[in-house]
Design a protein around this motif. Sequence first.
Motif, PDB file in Angstrom:
ATOM      1  N   ARG A  42      92.740 -77.351  11.126  1.00 40.52           N
ATOM      2  CA  ARG A  42      93.456 -78.221  12.059  1.00 40.52           C
ATOM      3  C   ARG A  42      94.800 -78.699  11.528  1.00 40.52           C
ATOM      4  O   ARG A  42      95.750 -78.898  12.281  1.00 40.52           O
ATOM      5  N   GLY A  43      94.905 -78.870  10.231  1.00 37.29           N
ATOM      6  CA  GLY A  43      96.158 -79.354   9.650  1.00 37.29           C
ATOM      7  C   GLY A  43      97.330 -78.404   9.826  1.00 37.29           C
ATOM      8  O   GLY A  43      98.490 -78.788   9.654  1.00 37.29           O
ATOM      9  N   LEU A  44      97.055 -77.157  10.189  1.00 33.43           N
ATOM     10  CA  LEU A  44      98.126 -76.178  10.396  1.00 33.43           C
ATOM     11  C   LEU A  44      98.685 -76.198  11.815  1.00 33.43           C
ATOM     12  O   LEU A  44      99.741 -75.634  12.064  1.00 33.43           O
ATOM     13  N   TRP A  45      97.999 -76.807  12.752  1.00 24.22           N
ATOM     14  CA  TRP A  45      98.469 -76.777  14.130  1.00 24.22           C
ATOM     15  C   TRP A  45      98.417 -78.115  14.851  1.00 24.22           C
ATOM     16  O   TRP A  45      99.084 -78.304  15.852  1.00 24.22           O
ATOM     17  N   ASP A  46      97.640 -79.066  14.366  1.00 21.53           N
ATOM     18  CA  ASP A  46      97.559 -80.383  14.996  1.00 21.53           C
ATOM     19  C   ASP A  46      98.513 -81.312  14.251  1.00 21.53           C
ATOM     20  O   ASP A  46      98.109 -82.099  13.395  1.00 21.53           O
ATOM     21  N   VAL A  47      99.780 -81.173  14.569  1.00 24.74           N
ATOM     22  CA  VAL A  47     100.823 -81.896  13.838  1.00 24.74           C
ATOM     23  C   VAL A  47     101.629 -82.784  14.779  1.00 24.74           C
ATOM     24  O   VAL A  47     101.730 -82.531  15.977  1.00 24.74           O
ATOM     25  N   GLU A  48     102.194 -83.808  14.177  1.00 19.14           N
ATOM     26  CA  GLU A  48     103.042 -84.747  14.894  1.00 19.14           C
ATOM     27  C   GLU A  48     104.222 -85.054  13.980  1.00 19.14           C
ATOM     28  O   GLU A  48     104.021 -85.459  12.834  1.00 19.14           O
ATOM     29  N   ASP A  49     105.418 -84.804  14.454  1.00 19.33           N
ATOM     30  CA  ASP A  49     106.628 -84.996  13.642  1.00 19.33           C
ATOM     31  C   ASP A  49     106.549 -84.227  12.327  1.00 19.33           C
ATOM     32  O   ASP A  49     106.931 -84.733  11.262  1.00 19.33           O
ATOM     33  N   GLY A  50     106.016 -83.012  12.388  1.00 26.20           N
ATOM     34  CA  GLY A  50     105.955 -82.149  11.212  1.00 26.20           C
ATOM     35  C   GLY A  50     104.857 -82.490  10.224  1.00 26.20           C
ATOM     36  O   GLY A  50     104.761 -81.883   9.170  1.00 26.20           O
ATOM     37  N   GLY A 178     100.528 -71.198   9.541  1.00 24.55           N
ATOM     38  CA  GLY A 178     101.303 -71.774   8.438  1.00 24.55           C
ATOM     39  C   GLY A 178     102.774 -71.399   8.532  1.00 24.55           C
ATOM     40  O   GLY A 178     103.656 -72.230   8.314  1.00 24.55           O
ATOM     41  N   LYS A 179     103.024 -70.160   8.876  1.00 24.81           N
ATOM     42  CA  LYS A 179     104.421 -69.707   9.062  1.00 24.81           C
ATOM     43  C   LYS A 179     105.088 -70.480  10.194  1.00 24.81           C
ATOM     44  O   LYS A 179     106.240 -70.889  10.066  1.00 24.81           O
ATOM     45  N   GLN A 180     104.372 -70.655  11.288  1.00 25.84           N
ATOM     46  CA  GLN A 180     104.909 -71.387  12.434  1.00 25.84           C
ATOM     47  C   GLN A 180     105.208 -72.821  12.050  1.00 25.84           C
ATOM     48  O   GLN A 180     106.234 -73.386  12.435  1.00 25.84           O
ATOM     49  N   LEU A 181     104.313 -73.429  11.287  1.00 23.24           N
ATOM     50  CA  LEU A 181     104.482 -74.812  10.869  1.00 23.24           C
ATOM     51  C   LEU A 181     105.722 -74.969  10.000  1.00 23.24           C
ATOM     52  O   LEU A 181     106.475 -75.931  10.116  1.00 23.24           O
ATOM     53  N   LEU A 182     105.954 -73.974   9.146  1.00 23.18           N
ATOM     54  CA  LEU A 182     107.113 -74.015   8.252  1.00 23.18           C
ATOM     55  C   LEU A 182     108.381 -73.485   8.918  1.00 23.18           C
ATOM     56  O   LEU A 182     109.451 -73.501   8.312  1.00 23.18           O
ATOM     57  N   GLY A 183     108.244 -72.975  10.132  1.00 23.90           N
ATOM     58  CA  GLY A 183     109.410 -72.466  10.852  1.00 23.90           C
ATOM     59  C   GLY A 183     109.887 -71.136  10.350  1.00 23.90           C
ATOM     60  O   GLY A 183     111.072 -70.821  10.426  1.00 23.90           O
ATOM     61  N   LYS A 184     109.008 -70.318   9.815  1.00 24.58           N
ATOM     62  CA  LYS A 184     109.400 -69.011   9.266  1.00 24.58           C
ATOM     63  C   LYS A 184     108.970 -67.895  10.179  1.00 24.58           C
ATOM     64  O   LYS A 184     108.031 -67.882  10.836  1.00 24.58           O
TER      65      LYS A 184
END
Length: 184
Positions: A42-50, A178-184
Amino acid sequence: MRYLVLLFIPIFFFSCKSEKEEAIELFAKEVTKVKIWSYPARGLWDVEDGKERQGINILNNKVELDTTKIIDNVELNGNQKKELFALLKNDICGNSGTHAACYIPRHLILFYDKNEKLIGFYEFYIECGGSVEAERLKNIPAFCVEKGTEMEQLLKSFGLKITSDKSPEIKEIEKELGKQLLGK
């Protein structure tokens, strides 16, 4: 008469359930529907303000999660519900259960009453033995690695696809997230 009283005293002490057990059983009686979701970490996609959102948010009787990330879900029948509650209230961990210093939840149990109202949740991480639960479920004995192993087997018997860090498919999904979260 005196002997009769002495006979009933041990029976009374050994037949009494703890307050925690009674609270769990009362909650279980109120539950008419149980759903279980599995999803990638969940920590890879359930994010708020990064940042990873902490805990589970309930708004208007719904869990605030991106349901497109759910990989599998099941609704339990009556017997499965009993099996689940038996495992949840079992104090497998005691004082010696294994707990790791990580929390990467991948499974969520949702509890509903007869009016379809969400009355509780229990999110857990099988591999590290951690859990977060609704206030009404605080009486459930601790979740640990040993209980996680039993929970994994139980969920598989229910037909739920387990999302584990051991699964190549889940590793690939989580790599992409993880890539999406980091913007890669």
